[in-house]
Design a protein around this motif. Structure first.
Motif, PDB file in Angstrom:
ATOM      1  N   SER A   1       0.841  -1.199   0.000  1.00 56.13           N
ATOM      2  CA  SER A   1       0.000   0.000   0.000  1.00 56.13           C
ATOM      3  C   SER A   1       0.872   1.243   0.000  1.00 56.13           C
ATOM      4  O   SER A   1       2.073   1.182   0.266  1.00 56.13           O
ATOM      5  CB  SER A   1      -0.940   0.006   1.211  1.00 56.13           C
ATOM      6  N   GLY A   2       0.247   2.365  -0.331  1.00 59.48           N
ATOM      7  CA  GLY A   2       0.951   3.641  -0.347  1.00 59.48           C
ATOM      8  C   GLY A   2       2.037   3.690  -1.398  1.00 59.48           C
ATOM      9  O   GLY A   2       1.896   3.178  -2.507  1.00 59.48           O
ATOM     10  N   ALA A   3       3.169   4.290  -1.016  1.00 62.50           N
ATOM     11  CA  ALA A   3       4.275   4.467  -1.955  1.00 62.50           C
ATOM     12  C   ALA A   3       4.809   3.129  -2.461  1.00 62.50           C
ATOM     13  O   ALA A   3       5.197   3.015  -3.624  1.00 62.50           O
ATOM     14  CB  ALA A   3       5.397   5.269  -1.293  1.00 62.50           C
ATOM     15  N   ALA A   4       4.803   2.115  -1.615  1.00 62.77           N
ATOM     16  CA  ALA A   4       5.282   0.794  -2.045  1.00 62.77           C
ATOM     17  C   ALA A   4       4.405   0.232  -3.164  1.00 62.77           C
ATOM     18  O   ALA A   4       4.898  -0.415  -4.084  1.00 62.77           O
ATOM     19  CB  ALA A   4       5.326  -0.164  -0.858  1.00 62.77           C
ATOM     20  N   ALA A   5       3.110   0.504  -3.107  1.00 63.43           N
ATOM     21  CA  ALA A   5       2.191   0.047  -4.153  1.00 63.43           C
ATOM     22  C   ALA A   5       2.448   0.799  -5.455  1.00 63.43           C
ATOM     23  O   ALA A   5       2.454   0.204  -6.540  1.00 63.43           O
ATOM     24  CB  ALA A   5       0.745   0.223  -3.708  1.00 63.43           C
ATOM     25  N   PHE A   6       2.673   2.115  -5.353  1.00 66.19           N
ATOM     26  CA  PHE A   6       3.013   2.880  -6.551  1.00 66.19           C
ATOM     27  C   PHE A   6       4.310   2.360  -7.164  1.00 66.19           C
ATOM     28  O   PHE A   6       4.417   2.202  -8.378  1.00 66.19           O
ATOM     29  CB  PHE A   6       3.141   4.372  -6.230  1.00 66.19           C
ATOM     30  N   ALA A   7       5.304   2.091  -6.317  1.00 70.16           N
ATOM     31  CA  ALA A   7       6.591   1.602  -6.812  1.00 70.16           C
ATOM     32  C   ALA A   7       6.434   0.278  -7.547  1.00 70.16           C
ATOM     33  O   ALA A   7       7.058   0.053  -8.585  1.00 70.16           O
ATOM     34  CB  ALA A   7       7.580   1.466  -5.652  1.00 70.16           C
ATOM     35  N   ALA A   8       5.574  -0.603  -7.032  1.00 64.66           N
ATOM     36  CA  ALA A   8       5.323  -1.887  -7.708  1.00 64.66           C
ATOM     37  C   ALA A   8       4.719  -1.646  -9.090  1.00 64.66           C
ATOM     38  O   ALA A   8       5.115  -2.276 -10.068  1.00 64.66           O
ATOM     39  CB  ALA A   8       4.402  -2.753  -6.859  1.00 64.66           C
ATOM     40  N   MET A   9       3.765  -0.728  -9.163  1.00 61.93           N
ATOM     41  CA  MET A   9       3.146  -0.405 -10.444  1.00 61.93           C
ATOM     42  C   MET A   9       4.189   0.190 -11.392  1.00 61.93           C
ATOM     43  O   MET A   9       4.256  -0.191 -12.562  1.00 61.93           O
ATOM     44  CB  MET A   9       1.992   0.582 -10.236  1.00 61.93           C
ATOM     45  N   TRP A  10       5.010   1.082 -10.884  1.00 58.39           N
ATOM     46  CA  TRP A  10       6.037   1.707 -11.729  1.00 58.39           C
ATOM     47  C   TRP A  10       7.014   0.671 -12.269  1.00 58.39           C
ATOM     48  O   TRP A  10       7.462   0.787 -13.407  1.00 58.39           O
ATOM     49  CB  TRP A  10       6.791   2.775 -10.948  1.00 58.39           C
ATOM     50  N   ARG A  11       7.380  -0.321 -11.450  1.00 60.29           N
ATOM     51  CA  ARG A  11       8.330  -1.346 -11.905  1.00 60.29           C
ATOM     52  C   ARG A  11       7.789  -2.132 -13.093  1.00 60.29           C
ATOM     53  O   ARG A  11       8.553  -2.656 -13.905  1.00 60.29           O
ATOM     54  CB  ARG A  11       8.687  -2.299 -10.757  1.00 60.29           C
ATOM     55  N   ALA A  12       6.466  -2.216 -13.234  1.00 62.84           N
ATOM     56  CA  ALA A  12       5.847  -2.956 -14.337  1.00 62.84           C
ATOM     57  C   ALA A  12       5.736  -2.124 -15.613  1.00 62.84           C
ATOM     58  O   ALA A  12       5.419  -2.658 -16.666  1.00 62.84           O
ATOM     59  CB  ALA A  12       4.464  -3.455 -13.913  1.00 62.84           C
ATOM     60  N   ILE A  13       5.994  -0.823 -15.508  1.00 59.75           N
ATOM     61  CA  ILE A  13       5.869   0.090 -16.650  1.00 59.75           C
ATOM     62  C   ILE A  13       7.269   0.495 -17.108  1.00 59.75           C
ATOM     63  O   ILE A  13       8.017   1.110 -16.349  1.00 59.75           O
ATOM     64  CB  ILE A  13       5.041   1.337 -16.255  1.00 59.75           C
ATOM     65  N   PRO A  14       7.646   0.139 -18.333  1.00 58.31           N
ATOM     66  CA  PRO A  14       9.018   0.401 -18.787  1.00 58.31           C
ATOM     67  C   PRO A  14       9.516   1.829 -18.539  1.00 58.31           C
ATOM     68  O   PRO A  14      10.619   2.020 -18.032  1.00 58.31           O
ATOM     69  CB  PRO A  14       8.965   0.080 -20.278  1.00 58.31           C
TER      70      PRO A  14
END
Length: 118
Positions: free
Chosen positions: A65-78
């Motif tokens: 959740s929070g920033a960690a969730a955003f970071a996970a999403m970002w890692r999936a986007i080139p």
């Protein structure tokens, strides 16, 4: 193959806009975006209110959740992957989490400005 699941507040105009951008950036289709709220049935893996209070994602079976969730999403986007990888550093993630908590305090006003209450 989907590597990340993201739940977002479908009743929030700000969230819908952000997810629309992320969908366009997800050129490899590695993110499963799940709308919570609105007209469709909810698919909440945790309490709905908890899910809607903060941004949530699941990466490799782990709920974030929070920033960690955003970071996970970002890692999936080139395009955003370098930022997501940088967030694996506790220091960087801490800075992002503090910024995210600040964002949560202004989110209601931004939602109204973008397109109505949520």
């Amino acid at each position: 193959m989907k590597t990340v699941t993201v739940w977002y507040d479908n009743a929030c105009p700000l969230c819908r806009r952000e997810i629309a951008i992320m969908r366009r950036l997800d050129t490899r289709k590695r993110i499963d975006f799940v709308a919570i709220g609105g007209d469709g049935p909810d698919q909440c893996p945790i309490d709905r209110d908890t899910l809607l209070a903060r941004f949530h994602a699941r990466e490799n079976g782990r709920m974030l959740s929070g920033a960690a969730a955003f970071a996970a999403m970002w890692r999936a986007i080139p395009l955003l992957r370098p930022l997501g990888l940088a967030a694996r550093s506790p220091w960087v993630l801490g800075v992002l989490e503090r910024a995210y908590r600040q964002f949560l305090t202004v989110r209601p006003r931004l939602q109204k400005w973008v397109g109505g209450p949520s």
